[in-house]
Enzyme design. Structure first.
Site, PDB file in Angstrom:
ATOM      1  N   GLU A 136      -6.303  -5.584  10.060  1.00 14.76           N
ATOM      2  CA  GLU A 136      -5.787  -5.436   8.801  1.00 14.76           C
ATOM      3  C   GLU A 136      -5.705  -6.651   7.965  1.00 14.76           C
ATOM      4  O   GLU A 136      -5.200  -7.760   8.626  1.00 14.76           O
ATOM      5  CB  GLU A 136      -4.541  -4.472   8.746  1.00 14.76           C
ATOM      6  N   HIS A 166      -1.224  -0.130  15.157  1.00 10.92           N
ATOM      7  CA  HIS A 166      -1.434   1.119  14.737  1.00 10.92           C
ATOM      8  C   HIS A 166      -2.812   1.303  14.213  1.00 10.92           C
ATOM      9  O   HIS A 166      -3.049   2.140  13.686  1.00 10.92           O
ATOM     10  CB  HIS A 166      -0.384   1.334  13.592  1.00 10.92           C
ATOM     11  N   HIS A 175      -5.007  -8.222  15.151  1.00 13.39           N
ATOM     12  CA  HIS A 175      -5.052  -6.992  14.282  1.00 13.39           C
ATOM     13  C   HIS A 175      -5.785  -7.530  13.333  1.00 13.39           C
ATOM     14  O   HIS A 175      -5.798  -8.342  12.443  1.00 13.39           O
ATOM     15  CB  HIS A 175      -3.429  -6.720  13.944  1.00 13.39           C
ATOM     16  N   HIS A 232       0.729  -1.271   0.154  1.00 12.53           N
ATOM     17  CA  HIS A 232       0.060  -0.083  -0.115  1.00 12.53           C
ATOM     18  C   HIS A 232       0.835   1.395   0.115  1.00 12.53           C
ATOM     19  O   HIS A 232       0.713   2.121   0.961  1.00 12.53           O
ATOM     20  CB  HIS A 232      -1.159  -0.075   0.907  1.00 12.53           C
ATOM     21  N   HIS A 261       5.430  -9.509  10.897  1.00 14.25           N
ATOM     22  CA  HIS A 261       6.258  -9.446   9.684  1.00 14.25           C
ATOM     23  C   HIS A 261       7.872  -9.556  10.228  1.00 14.25           C
ATOM     24  O   HIS A 261       8.250  -8.984  11.057  1.00 14.25           O
ATOM     25  CB  HIS A 261       6.084  -7.938   9.158  1.00 14.25           C
ATOM     26  N   ASP A 275       1.900  -6.019  14.440  1.00  9.73           N
ATOM     27  CA  ASP A 275       2.761  -5.093  13.321  1.00  9.73           C
ATOM     28  C   ASP A 275       3.988  -4.691  14.419  1.00  9.73           C
ATOM     29  O   ASP A 275       4.869  -4.176  13.649  1.00  9.73           O
ATOM     30  CB  ASP A 275       1.934  -4.037  12.958  1.00  9.73           C
ATOM     31  N   ASP A 282      -3.832  -8.083   5.780  1.00  3.03           N
ATOM     32  CA  ASP A 282      -2.637  -8.991   5.506  1.00  3.03           C
ATOM     33  C   ASP A 282      -2.598 -10.044   6.656  1.00  3.03           C
ATOM     34  O   ASP A 282      -1.603 -11.080   6.636  1.00  3.03           O
ATOM     35  CB  ASP A 282      -1.288  -8.179   5.535  1.00  3.03           C
ATOM     36  N   TYR A 296      10.200   0.275   8.669  1.00  2.00           N
ATOM     37  CA  TYR A 296       8.977  -0.080   8.933  1.00  2.00           C
ATOM     38  C   TYR A 296       8.239   0.889  10.014  1.00  2.00           C
ATOM     39  O   TYR A 296       7.062   1.408   9.868  1.00  2.00           O
ATOM     40  CB  TYR A 296       8.968  -1.547   9.594  1.00  2.00           C
TER      41      TYR A 296
HETATM   42 FE1  FEO Z   1      -1.338  -3.324   9.924  1.00  2.00          FE
HETATM   43 FE2  FEO Z   1       0.591  -5.965   9.090  1.00  2.00          FE
HETATM   44  O1  FEO Z   1      -0.928  -4.773   9.133  1.00  2.00           O
END
Ligand code: FEO
Length: 395
Positions: free
Chosen positions: A80, A145, A78, A24, A224, A164, A82, A191
Site C-alpha cells: 500500500e 490486510h 506491504h 482514505h 504507524h 500495518d 503509504d 485502527y
Molecule cells: Fe495498508 Fe498503512 O497501509
C-alpha cells in the site's frame, strides 16, 4: 522526526504526517506516522519506505546515520502506497539494482504499482536473510490486510516489524508505548475496527501460529504510530479480544434524520435501553464520523439503524454507513431498524435487507412511524428498546 535508536544499531527513521485528517475515508484527528526502520549491520537494511511526498524527509533522517547510497537491502512488508510510495525515488537514489525483498504477492503487487524492473527478491514464508551479525525471518501474513502483507522478524533483538498490524493513526511527540500509556489504546482499537476487523478469523489463526512457533517478541514495530516495547503482549492480547468480537451489553442507535422525527425515535429507544441497564448511545450520522462509529460497533452487542425515507430510499448518510460497515464484516450482533416516513416508507425494509446480508440477528421486523411520532409511536420505540435490551447478554 529525528531518527531514534530503538535498539543498538537499529533506528526508527520514518516521518510524521501531522496534517492528515482523512486517510482514505478514515478520520485521523491526530495525524499519523509512516514508520520505516534502518538496521545497521554488515548489510545495511531498510524496512519499508514512506508516502511519496515524505521521501525527502526519509532521506534526511537516514543521512543522519549513514549515506543512504550505502544501504544494501530494502524490505517491503506491504505494497500500500503509504509504505511503498517512496520506493521509486528511493531506489533511484540508492541504486535500482539493490535487492528488494518482499513476499511473492508483494512482487506481483509492487510490479502492478510501479513500472520499474527492480531487483525483486521474493521470499518464502519462514525464509531467512542474513545481514551479518543478525538474521531476518519473513512471515507471510496474507490478507492482513493485503495479499502482499508480511511481517519481518529480527531474530537477535526479537523485534517484530509488523507492517500495518498493531498500528495506530497517531502523531505525537512520543515514540513508545510507555511514553503514551493507556491513552494509545483507543487509537489502536480504532485502527483495528476500521482496517483489520474483517480479517478477525485470520488474526486469531496468526496469533495461534506465533504461539506455536514460540516466537519471542521483545518489541513490536508497526508502520504507524508508536512502538510497543514495554509490553508487546498488551496489544497482542487486545487483538485477540477484539478479534473474538464477543458482544457486550452495549447498543448503538445509528441514524440520520430530516425533521427530527427519526431523531425522536432514536432518543426514545436509547432512553429505554439506558433504563434497562444497557450502555447505549445515539450516533447521528452527520455528527459522528463513520470510522468513529465503527470503533464503537466493535464491541457492541446491538446495532439499531434508523433512517427517514427519502425519495423512496434511504437517507444518503445511512447508505454510506451501511456500505462501510458491511465491508468490515462485524459479527455477533442483534439488530433492528426504524424510521419515520411520509407516504411510501421503504427505508426500514431497505435497512433490514442490509442487516440480513451482514448476518445480524434481526430481532424485530422494524418500526415505521408516519410523519411525527405521537405518544403511541414513542411507546412503540420504548417497546423496541426493551426487546433489544432483552436480547443482549446480561454482563
Ligand atoms: Fe495498508 Fe498503512 O497501509
Amino acid at each position: 522526526m529525528k531518527p531514534i535508536e530503538i535498539a543498538e544499531g537499529i533506528f526508527s527513521v520514518g516521518v510524521i504526517d501531522w496534517n492528515i485528517r482523512d486517510f482514505h475515508g478514515y478520520s485521523t484527528y491526530e495525524g499519523t506516522t509512516y514508520n520505516a526502520y534502518l538496521i545497521m549491520d554488515k548489510k545495511i537494511t531498510l524496512i519499508d519506505t514512506v508516502k511519496k511526498e515524505f521521501t525527502g524527509e526519509l532521506f534526511d533522517n537516514i543521512s543522519q546515520i549513514v549515506d543512504p547510497k550505502k544501504i544494501d537491502y530494502v524490505v517491503s512488508n506491504h505494497t500500500e502506497m503509504d509504505h511503498s510510495g517512496g520506493l521509486p525515488i528511493f531506489m533511484h537514489r540508492i541504486g535500482e539494482d539493490k535487492p528488494l525483498y518482499c513476499s511473492k504477492m508483494g512482487h506481483k503487487n509492487l510490479s502492478l504499482h510501479f513500472p520499474q524492473k527492480w531487483n525483486y527478491q521474493p521470499v518464502e514464508n519462514g525464509g531467512e536473510l542474513n545481514l551479518g551479525k543478525r538474521t531476518l525471518t519473513f512471515l507471510e501474513t496474507r490478507m492482513l490486510h493485503w495479499p502482499d502483507s508480511m511481517f519481518t522478524y529480527l531474530n537477535n533483538e526479537k523485534i517484530l516489524f509488523s507492517s500495518d498490524g498493531f498500528g495506530q493513526h497517531y502523531a505525537g511527540p512520543e515514540s513508545f508505548d510507555d511514553q503514551v500509556g493507556d491513552a494509545i489504546m483507543p487509537h489502536a482499537k480504532k485502527y483495528f475496527a476500521n482496517i483489520l476487523l474483517l480479517y478477525s478469523p485470520l488474526i486469531l489463526k496468526l496469533v495461534e501460529k506465533v504461539t506455536e512457533m514460540e516466537l519471542e517478541i521483545d518489541m513490536i514495530c508497526p508502520d504507524h504510530g508508536i512502538i510497543w516495547r514495554k509490553d508487546p503482549s498488551k496489544i497482542i492480547n487486545a487483538y485477540v479480544e477484539w478479534s473474538r468480537q464477543e458482544p457486550k451489553r452495549k447498543a448503538l442507535v445509528i441514524y440520520d434524520t430530516m425533521w427530527h422525527s427519526t431523531q425522536s425515535m432514536a432518543e426514545a429507544i436509547v432512553a429505554t435501553l439506558i433504563e434497562e441497564g444497557v450502555e447505549a448511545k445515539p450516533m447521528h450520522l452527520r455528527n459522528c464520523h463513520r470510522s468513529d462509529i465503527m470503533t464503537e460497533v466493535l464491541d457492541a452487542g446491538a446495532i439499531i439503524i434508523g433512517s427517514p425515507t427519502l425519495n423512496n430510499g434511504l437517507f444518503p448518510t445511512v447508505s454510506d454507513f451501511l456500505t462501510y460497515m458491511k465491508g468490515l464484516k462485524p459479527q455477533n450482533k442483534v439488530a433492528a431498524a426504524f424510521g419515520s416516513y411520509g407516504w411510501s416508507g421503504e427505508a426500514v425494509k431497505l435497512i433490514n435487507n442490509e442487516l440480513e446480508q451482514m448476518k445480524f440477528d434481526l430481532i424485530d421486523p422494524g418500526l415505521r412511524l408516519q410523519y411525527v411520532p405521537d405518544i403511541k409511536g414513542l411507546n412503540a420505540c420504548q417497546e423496541l428498546g426493551k426487546m433489544i435490551a432483552g436480547a443482549l447478554p446480561e454482563r
